[in-house]
Design a protein around this motif. Structure first.
Motif, PDB file in Angstrom:
ATOM      1  N   VAL A 186       0.842  -1.198   0.000  1.00 34.47           N
ATOM      2  CA  VAL A 186       0.000   0.000   0.000  1.00 34.47           C
ATOM      3  C   VAL A 186       0.877   1.248   0.000  1.00 34.47           C
ATOM      4  O   VAL A 186       0.617   2.203  -0.756  1.00 34.47           O
ATOM      5  CB  VAL A 186      -0.940   0.007   1.224  1.00 34.47           C
ATOM      6  CG1 VAL A 186      -1.602   1.380   1.376  1.00 34.47           C
ATOM      7  CG2 VAL A 186      -2.014  -1.066   1.081  1.00 34.47           C
ATOM      8  N   ARG A 187       1.928   1.233   0.797  1.00 40.67           N
ATOM      9  CA  ARG A 187       2.826   2.403   0.865  1.00 40.67           C
ATOM     10  C   ARG A 187       3.541   2.618  -0.468  1.00 40.67           C
ATOM     11  O   ARG A 187       3.694   3.756  -0.923  1.00 40.67           O
ATOM     12  CB  ARG A 187       3.832   2.221   2.003  1.00 40.67           C
ATOM     13  CG  ARG A 187       3.201   2.309   3.399  1.00 40.67           C
ATOM     14  CD  ARG A 187       4.172   1.841   4.474  1.00 40.67           C
ATOM     15  NE  ARG A 187       5.384   2.632   4.476  1.00 40.67           N
ATOM     16  CZ  ARG A 187       5.558   3.752   5.177  1.00 40.67           C
ATOM     17  NH1 ARG A 187       4.566   4.225   5.921  1.00 40.67           N
ATOM     18  NH2 ARG A 187       6.697   4.411   5.147  1.00 40.67           N
ATOM     19  N   ARG A 188       3.984   1.532  -1.101  1.00 34.11           N
ATOM     20  CA  ARG A 188       4.678   1.663  -2.396  1.00 34.11           C
ATOM     21  C   ARG A 188       3.737   2.198  -3.471  1.00 34.11           C
ATOM     22  O   ARG A 188       4.111   3.074  -4.260  1.00 34.11           O
ATOM     23  CB  ARG A 188       5.264   0.312  -2.817  1.00 34.11           C
ATOM     24  CG  ARG A 188       6.553  -0.057  -2.113  1.00 34.11           C
ATOM     25  CD  ARG A 188       7.260  -1.182  -2.840  1.00 34.11           C
ATOM     26  NE  ARG A 188       6.487  -2.424  -2.763  1.00 34.11           N
ATOM     27  CZ  ARG A 188       6.652  -3.365  -1.852  1.00 34.11           C
ATOM     28  NH1 ARG A 188       7.570  -3.191  -0.904  1.00 34.11           N
ATOM     29  NH2 ARG A 188       5.931  -4.463  -1.872  1.00 34.11           N
ATOM     30  N   VAL A 189       2.520   1.668  -3.502  1.00 39.61           N
ATOM     31  CA  VAL A 189       1.544   2.135  -4.498  1.00 39.61           C
ATOM     32  C   VAL A 189       1.227   3.604  -4.272  1.00 39.61           C
ATOM     33  O   VAL A 189       1.102   4.386  -5.237  1.00 39.61           O
ATOM     34  CB  VAL A 189       0.259   1.286  -4.436  1.00 39.61           C
ATOM     35  CG1 VAL A 189      -0.833   1.908  -5.312  1.00 39.61           C
ATOM     36  CG2 VAL A 189       0.535  -0.136  -4.888  1.00 39.61           C
ATOM     37  N   SER A 190       1.102   4.006  -3.016  1.00 38.18           N
ATOM     38  CA  SER A 190       0.825   5.406  -2.699  1.00 38.18           C
ATOM     39  C   SER A 190       1.918   6.317  -3.243  1.00 38.18           C
ATOM     40  O   SER A 190       1.639   7.362  -3.846  1.00 38.18           O
ATOM     41  CB  SER A 190       0.708   5.569  -1.180  1.00 38.18           C
ATOM     42  OG  SER A 190       0.551   6.923  -0.836  1.00 38.18           O
ATOM     43  N   GLU A 191       3.179   5.911  -3.077  1.00 42.58           N
ATOM     44  CA  GLU A 191       4.305   6.711  -3.575  1.00 42.58           C
ATOM     45  C   GLU A 191       4.275   6.797  -5.100  1.00 42.58           C
ATOM     46  O   GLU A 191       4.479   7.875  -5.681  1.00 42.58           O
ATOM     47  CB  GLU A 191       5.624   6.088  -3.106  1.00 42.58           C
ATOM     48  CG  GLU A 191       5.849   6.173  -1.599  1.00 42.58           C
ATOM     49  CD  GLU A 191       7.040   5.354  -1.159  1.00 42.58           C
ATOM     50  OE1 GLU A 191       7.673   4.701  -2.039  1.00 42.58           O
ATOM     51  OE2 GLU A 191       7.335   5.333   0.047  1.00 42.58           O
ATOM     52  N   LEU A 192       4.017   5.669  -5.758  1.00 43.19           N
ATOM     53  CA  LEU A 192       4.022   5.652  -7.216  1.00 43.19           C
ATOM     54  C   LEU A 192       2.816   6.389  -7.798  1.00 43.19           C
ATOM     55  O   LEU A 192       2.919   7.001  -8.866  1.00 43.19           O
ATOM     56  CB  LEU A 192       4.051   4.203  -7.719  1.00 43.19           C
ATOM     57  CG  LEU A 192       5.377   3.466  -7.515  1.00 43.19           C
ATOM     58  CD1 LEU A 192       5.256   2.001  -7.891  1.00 43.19           C
ATOM     59  CD2 LEU A 192       6.493   4.132  -8.326  1.00 43.19           C
ATOM     60  N   ARG A 193       1.685   6.364  -7.112  1.00 40.12           N
ATOM     61  CA  ARG A 193       0.520   7.124  -7.606  1.00 40.12           C
ATOM     62  C   ARG A 193       0.791   8.622  -7.535  1.00 40.12           C
ATOM     63  O   ARG A 193       0.394   9.375  -8.430  1.00 40.12           O
ATOM     64  CB  ARG A 193      -0.721   6.773  -6.783  1.00 40.12           C
ATOM     65  CG  ARG A 193      -1.322   5.424  -7.120  1.00 40.12           C
ATOM     66  CD  ARG A 193      -2.653   5.212  -6.435  1.00 40.12           C
ATOM     67  NE  ARG A 193      -3.661   6.152  -6.911  1.00 40.12           N
ATOM     68  CZ  ARG A 193      -4.921   6.179  -6.479  1.00 40.12           C
ATOM     69  NH1 ARG A 193      -5.317   5.317  -5.546  1.00 40.12           N
ATOM     70  NH2 ARG A 193      -5.776   7.057  -6.957  1.00 40.12           N
ATOM     71  N   PHE A 194       1.477   9.059  -6.479  1.00 44.58           N
ATOM     72  CA  PHE A 194       1.845  10.474  -6.377  1.00 44.58           C
ATOM     73  C   PHE A 194       2.783  10.849  -7.524  1.00 44.58           C
ATOM     74  O   PHE A 194       2.595  11.872  -8.188  1.00 44.58           O
ATOM     75  CB  PHE A 194       2.513  10.740  -5.031  1.00 44.58           C
ATOM     76  CG  PHE A 194       3.020  12.146  -4.867  1.00 44.58           C
ATOM     77  CD1 PHE A 194       2.168  13.158  -4.463  1.00 44.58           C
ATOM     78  CD2 PHE A 194       4.350  12.453  -5.143  1.00 44.58           C
ATOM     79  CE1 PHE A 194       2.631  14.471  -4.328  1.00 44.58           C
ATOM     80  CE2 PHE A 194       4.821  13.759  -5.012  1.00 44.58           C
ATOM     81  CZ  PHE A 194       3.952  14.756  -4.596  1.00 44.58           C
ATOM     82  N   ALA A 195       3.796  10.000  -7.758  1.00 43.75           N
ATOM     83  CA  ALA A 195       4.771  10.289  -8.810  1.00 43.75           C
ATOM     84  C   ALA A 195       4.116  10.270 -10.187  1.00 43.75           C
ATOM     85  O   ALA A 195       4.379  11.136 -11.031  1.00 43.75           O
ATOM     86  CB  ALA A 195       5.906   9.265  -8.747  1.00 43.75           C
ATOM     87  N   THR A 196       3.228   9.305 -10.415  1.00 42.91           N
ATOM     88  CA  THR A 196       2.565   9.202 -11.718  1.00 42.91           C
ATOM     89  C   THR A 196       1.649  10.387 -11.974  1.00 42.91           C
ATOM     90  O   THR A 196       1.516  10.854 -13.112  1.00 42.91           O
ATOM     91  CB  THR A 196       1.761   7.891 -11.799  1.00 42.91           C
ATOM     92  OG1 THR A 196       2.634   6.786 -11.567  1.00 42.91           O
ATOM     93  CG2 THR A 196       1.095   7.735 -13.153  1.00 42.91           C
ATOM     94  N   ASP A 197       1.019  10.896 -10.915  1.00 44.45           N
ATOM     95  CA  ASP A 197       0.131  12.047 -11.081  1.00 44.45           C
ATOM     96  C   ASP A 197       0.925  13.286 -11.476  1.00 44.45           C
ATOM     97  O   ASP A 197       0.482  14.057 -12.337  1.00 44.45           O
ATOM     98  CB  ASP A 197      -0.626  12.312  -9.776  1.00 44.45           C
ATOM     99  CG  ASP A 197      -1.544  13.513  -9.886  1.00 44.45           C
ATOM    100  OD1 ASP A 197      -2.438  13.504 -10.749  1.00 44.45           O
ATOM    101  OD2 ASP A 197      -1.355  14.492  -9.123  1.00 44.45           O
ATOM    102  N   LEU A 198       2.097  13.483 -10.871  1.00 46.49           N
ATOM    103  CA  LEU A 198       2.904  14.669 -11.178  1.00 46.49           C
ATOM    104  C   LEU A 198       3.661  14.518 -12.493  1.00 46.49           C
ATOM    105  O   LEU A 198       3.830  15.485 -13.226  1.00 46.49           O
ATOM    106  CB  LEU A 198       3.891  14.952 -10.039  1.00 46.49           C
ATOM    107  CG  LEU A 198       3.345  15.558  -8.749  1.00 46.49           C
ATOM    108  CD1 LEU A 198       4.489  16.025  -7.862  1.00 46.49           C
ATOM    109  CD2 LEU A 198       2.413  16.730  -9.025  1.00 46.49           C
TER     110      LEU A 198
END
Length: 413
Positions: A186-198
Motif C-alpha cells: 500500500v505504501r509503495r503504491v501510494s508513492e508511485l501514484r503520487f509520482a505518476t500524477d505529477l
C-alpha cells in the motif's frame, strides 16, 4: 362514558407535555496501541472533507432542520474529530484532513453527512487504501451523549465522540487483517501514484491497474539511485508540508468554531426536544378532543334526560377546548422551529488566504483550502518539470483553467 373520556383526555394531554429525557450514552473508547508499530507498517491516513449532502429544496431544508452554513462547517469539523481520534490511538502514521479529491496518502476516509442535529449524527463512511481496495462502506448513527451538553468546561467531550471512536476501531480491525507485506505494498503504491500524477511521462510504466478489480499494482520499482525518483521524493516532502499547513488551517477553523458550534448543538438539542414534546402534546390533545366530541354526540343522541343532554354538551365543548389547546401547541412547535433556524443562520464560516514560499518566491494562494491545494499541485508539476528539464505534461487548457496564485514578491516590485 363521558366521564371516562374526560379523564382519558386529561391524562393523555398531561402525558403529552412531558419531555422525554435521553439517557447518557455508554462511552466508547478508541483502542490504543500497546506496542510500537514498525515504521514500514504505519499507514498514513487522509480524512477527506465530508460531502455536505445539502438538499436544494427549501422546504426540505426547513423540515429536516438543515442550515447550509452549519452543514458546510460540519463538513470540515467532523473530519477533524475523526483525525484527532485516529491520531490519538498511536495506531497510524501521519493523519491529516485533506481536500475531497486528494489521493496521495496510504488510506483515505470519505464521509457523507446523512443527518446532523443536536440530537443525532448519522453519516455514511467509506474507507479505502491507495491500491483502490475498499476496506468497508458503512452507515454510522449516534444519538447525542447528553452529558456533553451539561459539561460547562472549556473543552467538553464531543457529544458524538462514540461515532468517531467506533469508526477508529472498525478501521483498526480491518488493518489487523492485512499482512505486513500488504501494508508495505500500500505504501509503495501510494508513492508511485503520487509520482505518476505529477509526472506520468516518467512513472506511468511503474504502476498498473487491474481492469477487473480497478486496483493498482506495482509493475516494477525505480532503481535506488534513480535521480528522477530522488527529486520526486523531495517534492512529496514539500507536498506533505503543504498538507500539514492545510491541516493546521482546518484545525484552527475547528478550534475557532468549537465554542459557538457547541452552543449551537446544545441549544439545538433543547429546541428539538421541546419541539418534539410540543408535537406529541398537540397530537394527543387534538385526537382526544375529537374523541370527546364524538363521545358527547353519541351520548347526547342516546339520552333523553336534561342531565344527560347537559353532560353531552359539556363533553362537546370540553373536546373543542382540548382541540384548541392542541392548535395552540402547534403554534409553539412553529416558535421552536423558528428558534432553531435563527441559531443556524447566526453560524458562519470564514476562509483566509494562505501564504507559502516556493523556491525563494512568496505566493499567496486564494480561495478555499481545496482551491489552494489544487493550485499547489499545479505548481509542483511545473517545479518538477523545471528541475528535470522534461517536457510539460499538462495541456494548455489545464493551465488556463487552474486557479491563479498571486506572486506577492512580483507585486511589491
Amino acid at each position: 362514558m363521558i366521564a371516562i373520556l374526560a379523564l382519558l383526555a386529561t391524562a393523555f394531554a398531561a402525558a403529552g407535555c412531558v419531555t422525554q429525557e435521553t439517557r447518557p450514552q455508554p462511552r466508547i473508547k478508541a483502542i490504543q496501541a500497546s506496542t510500537e508499530i514498525p515504521a514500514a507498517q504505519l499507514l498514513d491516513v487522509g480524512v477527506r472533507l465530508f460531502d455536505e449532502n445539502l438538499p436544494t429544496n427549501e422546504k426540505t431544508l426547513e423540515r429536516e432542520h438543515i442550515f447550509p452554513e452549519v452543514r458546510k462547517a460540519e463538513a470540515r469539523y467532523f473530519p477533524m474529530q475523526i483525525r484527532n481520534t485516529l491520531e490519538g490511538t498511536g495506531q497510524w502514521g501521519q493523519v491529516r484532513v485533506i481536500p475531497r479529491d486528494a489521493d496521495s496518502l496510504d488510506v483515505h476516509v470519505s464521509g457523507r453527512i446523512l443527518e446532523s442535529t443536536g440530537q443525532l449524527l448519522r453519516a455514511e463512511i467509506v474507507v479505502s487504501d491507495a491500491t483502490g481496495r475498499r476496506w468497508f462502506k458503512r452507515e454510522y448513527e449516534q444519538p447525542a451523549d447528553t452529558r456533553s451538553y451539561k459539561d460547562q468546561s472549556a473543552r467538553p467531550r464531543d457529544p458524538f465522540q462514540n461515532l468517531y471512536s467506533t469508526l477508529a476501531n472498525d478501521m483498526l480491525m480491518y488493518r489487523r487483517q492485512l499482512a505486513p507485506a500488504d501494508m508495505e505494498n500500500v505504501r509503495r503504491v501510494s508513492e508511485l501514484r503520487f509520482a505518476t500524477d505529477l509526472a506520468p511521462y516518467a512513472f506511468q510504466d511503474y504502476l498498473g491497474e487491474d481492469k477487473k478489480s480497478g486496483q493498482y499494482k506495482v509493475m516494477r520499482l525505480p532503481a535506488d539511485n534513480d535521480p528522477l525518483s530522488a527529486r520526486m521524493d523531495r517534492l512529496r516532502e514539500r507536498d506533505y508540508a503543504l498538507l500539514d499547513t492545510i491541516n493546521e488551517y482546518y484545525s484552527l477553523f475547528t478550534d475557532n468554531m468549537a465554542e459557538s458550534y457547541t452552543s449551537w448543538r446544545r441549544y439545538s438539542y433543547a429546541e428539538l426536544e421541546a419541539e418534539s414534546a410540543a408535537k406529541r402534546s398537540a397530537l394527543s390533545r387534538k385526537l382526544l378532543g375529537a374523541a370527546a366530541i364524538v363521545g358527547g354526540l353519541i351520548a347526547g343522541s342516546e339520552s333523553d334526560s336534561y342531565v344527560g343532554q347537559a353532560a353531552a354538551t359539556g363533553a362537546i365543548f370540553g373536546g373543542a377546548y382540548v382541540i384548541k389547546s392542541g392548535f395552540d401547541k402547534g403554534a409553539e412547535v412553529k416558535m421552536h422551529s423558528e428558534s432553531i433556524k435563527q441559531l443556524g443562520d447566526s453560524f458562519q464560516a470564514e476562509v483566509q488566504p494562505m501564504v507559502i514560499e516556493v523556491e525563494g518566491r512568496t505566493l499567496q494562494l486564494q480561495g478555499t483550502a481545496e482551491e489552494k491545494y489544487h493550485e499547489w499541485r499545479r505548481l509542483l508539476k511545473e517545479l518538477y518539470e523545471n528541475e528535470t528539464g522534461l517536457p510539460a505534461a499538462l495541456p494548455a487548457a489545464a493551465h488556463d483553467t487552474a486557479p491563479a496564485a498571486v506572486d506577492t514578491d512580483a507585486q511589491s516590485d
